[in-house]
Design a protein around this motif. Structure first.
Motif, PDB file in Angstrom:
ATOM      1  N   VAL A   1       0.821  -1.216   0.000  1.00  0.00           N
ATOM      2  CA  VAL A   1       0.000   0.000   0.000  1.00  0.00           C
ATOM      3  C   VAL A   1       0.855   1.266   0.000  1.00  0.00           C
ATOM      4  CG1 VAL A   1      -1.943  -1.133   1.145  1.00  0.00           C
ATOM      5  CG2 VAL A   1      -0.269   0.122   2.512  1.00  0.00           C
ATOM      6  N   TYR A   2       2.138   1.149   0.235  1.00  0.00           N
ATOM      7  CA  TYR A   2       3.021   2.313   0.275  1.00  0.00           C
ATOM      8  C   TYR A   2       3.559   2.701  -1.099  1.00  0.00           C
ATOM      9  CZ  TYR A   2       2.779   1.647   5.257  1.00  0.00           C
ATOM     10  OH  TYR A   2       2.309   1.518   6.534  1.00  0.00           O
ATOM     11  N   PHE A   3       3.139   1.987  -2.150  1.00  0.00           N
ATOM     12  CA  PHE A   3       3.596   2.266  -3.507  1.00  0.00           C
ATOM     13  C   PHE A   3       2.435   2.746  -4.357  1.00  0.00           C
ATOM     14  CE2 PHE A   3       6.147  -1.218  -1.754  1.00  0.00           C
ATOM     15  CZ  PHE A   3       7.375  -0.588  -1.711  1.00  0.00           C
ATOM     16  N   THR A   4       2.714   3.649  -5.312  1.00  0.00           N
ATOM     17  CA  THR A   4       1.639   4.206  -6.131  1.00  0.00           C
ATOM     18  C   THR A   4       0.964   3.142  -6.989  1.00  0.00           C
ATOM     19  OG1 THR A   4       3.262   4.863  -7.787  1.00  0.00           O
ATOM     20  CG2 THR A   4       2.548   6.550  -6.231  1.00  0.00           C
ATOM     21  N   ASN A   5       1.719   2.234  -7.563  1.00  0.00           N
ATOM     22  CA  ASN A   5       1.116   1.145  -8.346  1.00  0.00           C
ATOM     23  C   ASN A   5       1.243  -0.158  -7.550  1.00  0.00           C
ATOM     24  OD1 ASN A   5       3.854   1.078  -8.696  1.00  0.00           O
ATOM     25  ND2 ASN A   5       3.803   0.728 -10.881  1.00  0.00           N
ATOM     26  N   HIS A   6       0.538  -0.196  -6.422  1.00  0.00           N
ATOM     27  CA  HIS A   6       0.682  -1.295  -5.463  1.00  0.00           C
ATOM     28  C   HIS A   6       0.301  -2.650  -6.034  1.00  0.00           C
ATOM     29  CE1 HIS A   6      -3.256   0.588  -4.821  1.00  0.00           C
ATOM     30  NE2 HIS A   6      -3.692  -0.642  -4.650  1.00  0.00           N
ATOM     31  N   GLU A   7      -0.600  -2.702  -7.000  1.00  0.00           N
ATOM     32  CA  GLU A   7      -0.972  -4.002  -7.585  1.00  0.00           C
ATOM     33  C   GLU A   7       0.213  -4.613  -8.328  1.00  0.00           C
ATOM     34  OE1 GLU A   7      -3.627  -5.954  -7.216  1.00  0.00           O
ATOM     35  OE2 GLU A   7      -4.310  -4.490  -5.732  1.00  0.00           O
ATOM     36  N   ASN A   8       0.963  -3.810  -9.070  1.00  0.00           N
ATOM     37  CA  ASN A   8       2.153  -4.318  -9.773  1.00  0.00           C
ATOM     38  C   ASN A   8       3.203  -4.818  -8.785  1.00  0.00           C
ATOM     39  OD1 ASN A   8       1.017  -3.702 -12.209  1.00  0.00           O
ATOM     40  ND2 ASN A   8       2.291  -1.914 -12.603  1.00  0.00           N
TER      41      ASN A   8
ATOM     42  N   ASP B   1       6.900   4.763  -7.473  1.00  0.00           N
ATOM     43  CA  ASP B   1       6.901   5.856  -6.501  1.00  0.00           C
ATOM     44  C   ASP B   1       6.497   5.333  -5.135  1.00  0.00           C
ATOM     45  OD1 ASP B   1       7.638   7.820  -8.330  1.00  0.00           O
ATOM     46  OD2 ASP B   1       5.571   8.207  -8.912  1.00  0.00           O
ATOM     47  N   PHE B   2       7.138   5.859  -4.103  1.00  0.00           N
ATOM     48  CA  PHE B   2       6.848   5.489  -2.718  1.00  0.00           C
ATOM     49  C   PHE B   2       6.058   6.620  -2.079  1.00  0.00           C
ATOM     50  CE2 PHE B   2       7.913   5.313   1.817  1.00  0.00           C
ATOM     51  CZ  PHE B   2       7.631   3.990   2.088  1.00  0.00           C
ATOM     52  N   LEU B   3       4.950   6.268  -1.435  1.00  0.00           N
ATOM     53  CA  LEU B   3       4.096   7.270  -0.803  1.00  0.00           C
ATOM     54  C   LEU B   3       4.585   7.519   0.621  1.00  0.00           C
ATOM     55  CD1 LEU B   3       0.694   5.833  -2.022  1.00  0.00           C
ATOM     56  CD2 LEU B   3       1.930   7.785  -2.953  1.00  0.00           C
ATOM     57  N   LYS B   4       4.988   8.760   0.896  1.00  0.00           N
ATOM     58  CA  LYS B   4       5.473   9.122   2.228  1.00  0.00           C
ATOM     59  C   LYS B   4       4.288   9.442   3.137  1.00  0.00           C
ATOM     60  CE  LYS B   4       8.341  12.473   1.512  1.00  0.00           C
ATOM     61  NZ  LYS B   4       9.426  13.426   1.456  1.00  0.00           N
TER      62      LYS B   4
ATOM     63  N   SER C   1       3.090  12.864   0.017  1.00  0.00           N
ATOM     64  CA  SER C   1       3.918  13.146  -1.159  1.00  0.00           C
ATOM     65  C   SER C   1       4.568  11.829  -1.610  1.00  0.00           C
ATOM     66  CB  SER C   1       4.981  14.190  -0.829  1.00  0.00           C
ATOM     67  OG  SER C   1       5.861  13.700   0.149  1.00  0.00           O
ATOM     68  N   ALA C   2       5.100  11.832  -2.821  1.00  0.00           N
ATOM     69  CA  ALA C   2       5.706  10.621  -3.371  1.00  0.00           C
ATOM     70  C   ALA C   2       7.143  10.900  -3.786  1.00  0.00           C
ATOM     71  CB  ALA C   2       4.905  10.134  -4.570  1.00  0.00           C
TER      72      ALA C   2
END
Length: 112
Positions: free
Chosen positions: A12-19, A40-43, A47-48
């Protein structure tokens, strides 16, 4: 903080978490490493930042995948530098074009 991470799905901490989730499953299922996946990592402040992921299966003594090791590399500074280089190259090309146009205009004016 660590308290906010425990018990949550790491994807869940990544923008394209399914991939990312599919890659983790693939690494474990097929017992192979995945190197250099950019995402991208969601802080915490929403922000990413740009990161590079490296995934390797975590094997037990019987050489079976028990989990996965996920290495995260922050590449946000590299991305920023790449953007600055591309901008500088565009400005350089525009400068060369302007110089060429000025030269072509000056030649006929000199003849007149």
């Amino acid at each position: 903080s660590l308290r906010n991470v425990i018990g949550k799905d790491v994807c869940v901490y990544f923008t394209n978490h399914e991939n990312v989730k599919n890659m983790l499953i693939e690494a474990m299922k097929h017992n192979r490493s995945i190197k250099g996946f950019e995402t991208d990592f969601l802080k915490a402040d929403a922000s990413a930042i740009s990161i590079m992921l490296y995934i390797s299966p975590l094997k037990n003594i019987l050489n079976r995948a028990e989990g996965a090791v996920l290495i995260i590399e922050d590449i946000s500074n590299i991305k920023k530098l790449e953007s600055q280089v591309r901008r500088a190259e565009k400005l350089s090309a525009i400068g060369e074009l302007a110089s060429g146009i000025a030269h072509e205009i000056r030649n006929p004016l000199g003849i007149i």
